[in-house]
Enzyme design. Sequence first.
Site, short mmCIF file in Angstrom:
data_model
loop_
_atom_site.label_atom_id
_atom_site.label_comp_id
_atom_site.label_asym_id
_atom_site.label_seq_id
_atom_site.Cartn_x
_atom_site.Cartn_y
_atom_site.Cartn_z
N ASN A 1 0.87 -1.18 0.00
CA ASN A 1 0.00 0.00 0.00
C ASN A 1 0.90 1.22 0.00
O ASN A 1 1.37 1.68 1.04
CB ASN A 1 -0.91 -0.03 1.24
CG ASN A 1 -1.95 1.06 1.24
OD1 ASN A 1 -1.81 2.08 0.57
ND2 ASN A 1 -3.00 0.87 2.03
N LYS B 1 3.12 0.81 3.16
CA LYS B 1 2.63 -0.15 4.14
C LYS B 1 2.65 -1.53 3.49
O LYS B 1 2.38 -1.66 2.30
CB LYS B 1 1.21 0.19 4.58
CG LYS B 1 1.09 1.52 5.31
CD LYS B 1 -0.36 1.80 5.68
CE LYS B 1 -0.51 3.16 6.34
NZ LYS B 1 -1.94 3.45 6.65
N ARG C 1 -2.07 -1.73 -3.87
CA ARG C 1 -3.10 -0.70 -3.92
C ARG C 1 -2.64 0.35 -4.91
O ARG C 1 -1.57 0.94 -4.77
CB ARG C 1 -3.28 -0.05 -2.55
CG ARG C 1 -4.14 1.22 -2.57
CD ARG C 1 -4.24 1.80 -1.17
NE ARG C 1 -4.91 3.08 -1.13
CZ ARG C 1 -4.30 4.26 -0.94
NH1 ARG C 1 -2.98 4.30 -0.76
NH2 ARG C 1 -4.99 5.38 -0.90
N HIS D 1 -10.34 6.00 -1.60
CA HIS D 1 -10.52 5.20 -0.38
C HIS D 1 -11.47 4.03 -0.62
O HIS D 1 -12.11 3.53 0.31
CB HIS D 1 -11.02 6.07 0.79
CG HIS D 1 -9.99 6.98 1.35
ND1 HIS D 1 -10.25 8.28 1.71
CD2 HIS D 1 -8.67 6.78 1.61
CE1 HIS D 1 -9.14 8.86 2.16
NE2 HIS D 1 -8.17 7.96 2.12
N HIS E 1 -14.07 7.95 6.33
CA HIS E 1 -12.68 7.49 6.47
C HIS E 1 -11.85 8.73 6.78
O HIS E 1 -11.51 9.51 5.88
CB HIS E 1 -12.21 6.81 5.18
CG HIS E 1 -10.79 6.36 5.24
ND1 HIS E 1 -10.42 5.04 5.26
CD2 HIS E 1 -9.62 7.07 5.28
CE1 HIS E 1 -9.10 4.94 5.30
NE2 HIS E 1 -8.60 6.17 5.32
N LEU E 2 -11.52 8.90 8.05
CA LEU E 2 -10.84 10.11 8.49
C LEU E 2 -9.45 9.77 8.98
O LEU E 2 -9.28 9.10 10.01
CB LEU E 2 -11.64 10.78 9.62
CG LEU E 2 -13.12 11.05 9.32
CD1 LEU E 2 -13.79 11.72 10.51
CD2 LEU E 2 -13.29 11.91 8.06
N GLY F 1 -5.22 11.25 5.09
CA GLY F 1 -6.10 11.45 3.95
C GLY F 1 -7.51 11.18 4.43
O GLY F 1 -7.75 10.21 5.14
N ARG G 1 -3.39 18.13 2.76
CA ARG G 1 -4.15 18.50 1.56
C ARG G 1 -5.25 19.48 1.92
O ARG G 1 -5.88 19.40 2.96
CB ARG G 1 -4.77 17.26 0.90
CG ARG G 1 -3.75 16.26 0.43
CD ARG G 1 -4.44 15.05 -0.19
NE ARG G 1 -3.62 13.85 -0.03
CZ ARG G 1 -4.11 12.62 -0.01
NH1 ARG G 1 -5.41 12.41 -0.14
NH2 ARG G 1 -3.30 11.59 0.14
N ASP H 1 -0.61 16.27 12.14
CA ASP H 1 -1.04 15.14 12.97
C ASP H 1 -2.14 15.60 13.93
O ASP H 1 -1.90 16.44 14.80
CB ASP H 1 0.16 14.60 13.75
CG ASP H 1 -0.12 13.27 14.43
OD1 ASP H 1 -1.25 13.06 14.90
OD2 ASP H 1 0.81 12.45 14.51
N MET H 2 -3.32 15.01 13.79
CA MET H 2 -4.44 15.40 14.64
C MET H 2 -4.13 15.18 16.11
O MET H 2 -4.57 15.97 16.98
CB MET H 2 -5.69 14.61 14.24
CG MET H 2 -6.92 14.92 15.07
SD MET H 2 -7.49 16.65 14.96
CE MET H 2 -8.31 16.63 13.35
N GLU I 1 -7.55 -2.13 4.61
CA GLU I 1 -7.37 -2.13 3.15
C GLU I 1 -6.53 -3.32 2.69
O GLU I 1 -6.79 -3.90 1.62
CB GLU I 1 -6.70 -0.81 2.72
CG GLU I 1 -7.54 0.42 2.96
CD GLU I 1 -6.77 1.71 2.76
OE1 GLU I 1 -7.32 2.65 2.21
OE2 GLU I 1 -5.58 1.76 3.18
#
Length: 403
Positions: A12, A19, A93, A181, A209-210, A213, A242, A284-285, A382
Amino acid sequence: MNAAAQRILTINGGSSSIKFAVFDPTDLSRRELHGSIERIGLPGTLFVAKGPLPDDNFFRSIEVADHSAAAAALTDFITDRLGQGNLAAIGHRVVHGGPTYSAPQRIDAEMIAKLGALSAFDPEHLPEELRLIEAFHKRFPDVPQLACFDTAFHHDLPRVAQLLPIPRRYEGLGVRRYGFHGLSYTFLMEKLSELAGPKAARRRIVLAHLGNGASLAAVHDGKSVDTSMSFTPTAGVPMGTRSGDLDPGLAGYLAHLENMSSEQFSEMANSHSGLLGISETSSDMRVLLDNEAHDGRAAEAVALFCYEVKKRIGAFAAALGGLDTLVFAGGIGENAPSVRARVCDGLGFLGIDLDAARNNRTAEVISSETGRVKVRVIHTDEERVIAQAVTHLLASAGEPKGS
């Protein structure tokens, strides 16, 4: 090693990461080995792996300048761990399938050429993914490689959702809403059917999908009805770096103000915007949530993200004619209760009512007993979707050998 002992490797590749996971094709419920190479091309590149043996578990810095060098480090590790002849197949992917590809397929020279021609559709991902495919072909020339396309889930969007309001002639060049996604959404729908039953999975659903991305999808009767990302993964809600949706007039304004080229504009919108651009400190959240109490810029970045996700849920509920299930997934969706709470706050008119205790402990269902909309948290996977597709293709093709 016999065919039963061979393994499937999933790759991925992202714009700055790879990944990977290794599966036994007879049991895809668990990963035998997995990990990632993060921050490729940046200072502090990390190689992380987790597996059953002591040597499979590490977290170390490596020096790699690009995806080709990262792929070399990864193929060395895979060869050392599995041996040269013990891979049944490699599944990749591939973010963008353009108008050509809508289902998993065996990679061949014709596909490589067509994907190369599509690179302008997604210059942030496709060129690097093609380099990864080439690197693995060089190391494992007799192992079949297969591509799983992130756009496939949305391939049959309703016509009105596909159209972009620009001159019609561009549609003939492949310009339309594609959405992304898709591998994650495929898994989430399969898991939702397993958890809530097939009937619930065919109702009106918003999937969120949070992560670094981020996107949302409206799903009805098991099919994508609309999605926030568009022609490229840059569109939609703000993300780690983004921008999400922007006024197209901004490109002309910045060209006039700063002599910004289209390439520089793309670099800004993809790599220096979103949470990073607003906060000026981090994409980074987790960092932003830690800092928001004493950093107004971090607080505004979090607030904007939650606001834009909330708006999209409302819009998709309108497109669906109502809402029955909301699913949170991805790194933020699965691990940030406060973000989930802020996104859902004020959506009671749709029937969304969170149970604070359930949300704080990230229960499987985080909505209250009285909430009409069932709100769930599902860990997405995924890589398993890729492994499932590869296993199916190998079986239908009689386990082809060669590449």
